[in-house]
Scaffold this active site. Structure first.
Site, PDB file in Angstrom:
ATOM      1  N   SER A  75      -4.613  -8.816   4.119  1.00  0.00           N
ATOM      2  CA  SER A  75      -5.782  -8.844   3.233  1.00  0.00           C
ATOM      3  C   SER A  75      -5.522  -8.019   1.995  1.00  0.00           C
ATOM      4  O   SER A  75      -4.821  -6.996   2.047  1.00  0.00           O
ATOM      5  CB  SER A  75      -7.001  -8.284   3.968  1.00  0.00           C
ATOM      6  N   TYR A  91     -11.425  -1.966   8.277  1.00  0.00           N
ATOM      7  CA  TYR A  91     -10.821  -3.292   8.231  1.00  0.00           C
ATOM      8  C   TYR A  91      -9.542  -3.281   7.395  1.00  0.00           C
ATOM      9  O   TYR A  91      -8.482  -3.733   7.840  1.00  0.00           O
ATOM     10  CB  TYR A  91     -11.802  -4.312   7.647  1.00  0.00           C
ATOM     11  N   LYS A 129      -5.561  -3.782   8.691  1.00  0.00           N
ATOM     12  CA  LYS A 129      -4.623  -4.785   8.185  1.00  0.00           C
ATOM     13  C   LYS A 129      -3.319  -4.133   7.706  1.00  0.00           C
ATOM     14  O   LYS A 129      -2.222  -4.677   7.920  1.00  0.00           O
ATOM     15  CB  LYS A 129      -5.271  -5.588   7.056  1.00  0.00           C
TER      16      LYS A 129
END
Length: 319
Positions: free
Chosen positions: A116, A140, A144
């Site tokens: 991402s 998040y 990643k």
């Protein structure tokens, strides 16, 4: 040649499965259906209903001659990850560890990882490249980046061949049967508001951009799937790839441009309400896609109207 697609019942994953199938490449799908849909997976594609943190389910999905993995499964909601950090790390980090362990046990040595652009956090420049500093600002984004580190370190210890693909906002539909159903993504939010007779809104209209609204990458899901396929084929052929690639537009679109395209394509006239800025929203974040264009057949093949039209048609087909 068979590839496992984790998260293959999800919005992006189901498009990847179809891209592989159109190329004559067999797939297996592993998905726990927490956000995916069983109906998104073709009936003749082997499907394992299970979580990445369940080693038995992962072993089942990898059994039978899988030659590589496209790893898309995970908890993908950056904002929610702030209030659910342990869940995010379990799904995205522990799950990737379990997957890599199972791959090693089954002799599977190729992975395309769906990373991402959240790994960049708030960058120092409007245009980010693969060399831009990584400073994720949510669990998040951190998860990643850790996933990329896991692949890097496993590759040093084994013969794993890998690459990671970073991207921002994925939109559109490659076929009316597949659509974005996330309650956190811009297109579904705007469509839901219009269908309910409400006025969509924009967070902040006074940024230092041409129309005052934030500018971001918006990339069509079918273009994204094409580059996942290209990465898998390159790894299968033994072609050396960069460790990371940005799948970016290079120039971006503003939120107001998206709203104008929605009104234009749907025929529903509206003037979006402008609310206060959200904390932490930079004016511009756009990724350069030069390396991916060179190596992974990356192109922006769809206009903003194409993106909106395909997504709206998929939404209408689901009614």
């Amino acid at each position: 040649m068979t590839w496992l697609v984790t998260g293959g019942a999800g919005y992006i994953g189901s498009h990847v499965v179809r891209a592989f199938r159109d190329e004559g490449i067999d797939c297996v799908v592993l998905d726990d259906l927490s956000s995916g849909h069983r109906a998104f997976v073709p009936e003749d594609v082997p499907f394992v209903d299970g979580s990445l943190v369940d080693r038995a389910a992962v072993d089942e999905a990898l059994a039978g001659g899988v030659s590589g993995v496209v790893h898309l499964a995970g908890f993908k909601y950056a904002g929610v990850s702030v209030s659910r950090p342990l869940h995010t790390y379990t799904q995205n980090v522990t799950g990737t560890v379990v997957l890599l362990e199972s791959m090693a046990a089954h002799g599977v040595e190729r992975m395309v990882f769906s990373s991402s652009a959240a790994v960049y956090g708030t960058p120092d420049t409007d245009l980010v490249t693969e060399d831009s500093p990584t400073r994720p600002e949510s669990p998040y984004g951190e998860s990643k980046l850790i996933g990329e580190w896991l692949l890097r370190d496993q590759a040093k210890a084994t013969t794993l061949a890998h690459t990671s693909l970073r991207y921002f906002n994925v939109v559109g539909s490659g076929t009316p049967e597949l659509r974005d159903t996330s309650p956190h993504n811009l297109f579904p939010i705007v469509f839901d508001a219009l269908v309910a007779g409400k006025t969509p809104f924009i967070n902040g209209g006074d940024y230092a951009t041409p129309d005052g609204t934030c500018v971001r990458d918006y990339v069509h899901v079918a273009d994204l799937a094409t580059s996942h396929l290209a990465a898998a084929k390159a790894l299968e052929a033994g072609t050396a790839l960069e460790p990371v690639y940005n799948l970016g537009s290079g120039d971006g679109l503003s939120v107001r441009q998206i709203m104008e395209a929605v009104a234009r394509v749907t025929g529903i006239e509206f003037t979006p309400e402008v609310k206060d800025r959200r904390p932490g929203d930079p004016a511009v974040i756009v990724a350069e896609g030069r390396l991916a264009a060179r190596d992974l057949d990356w192109q922006m093949r769809h206009t903003v109207d194409d993106m909106v039209r395909s997504a709206w048609e998929a939404r209408e087909a689901a009614q």
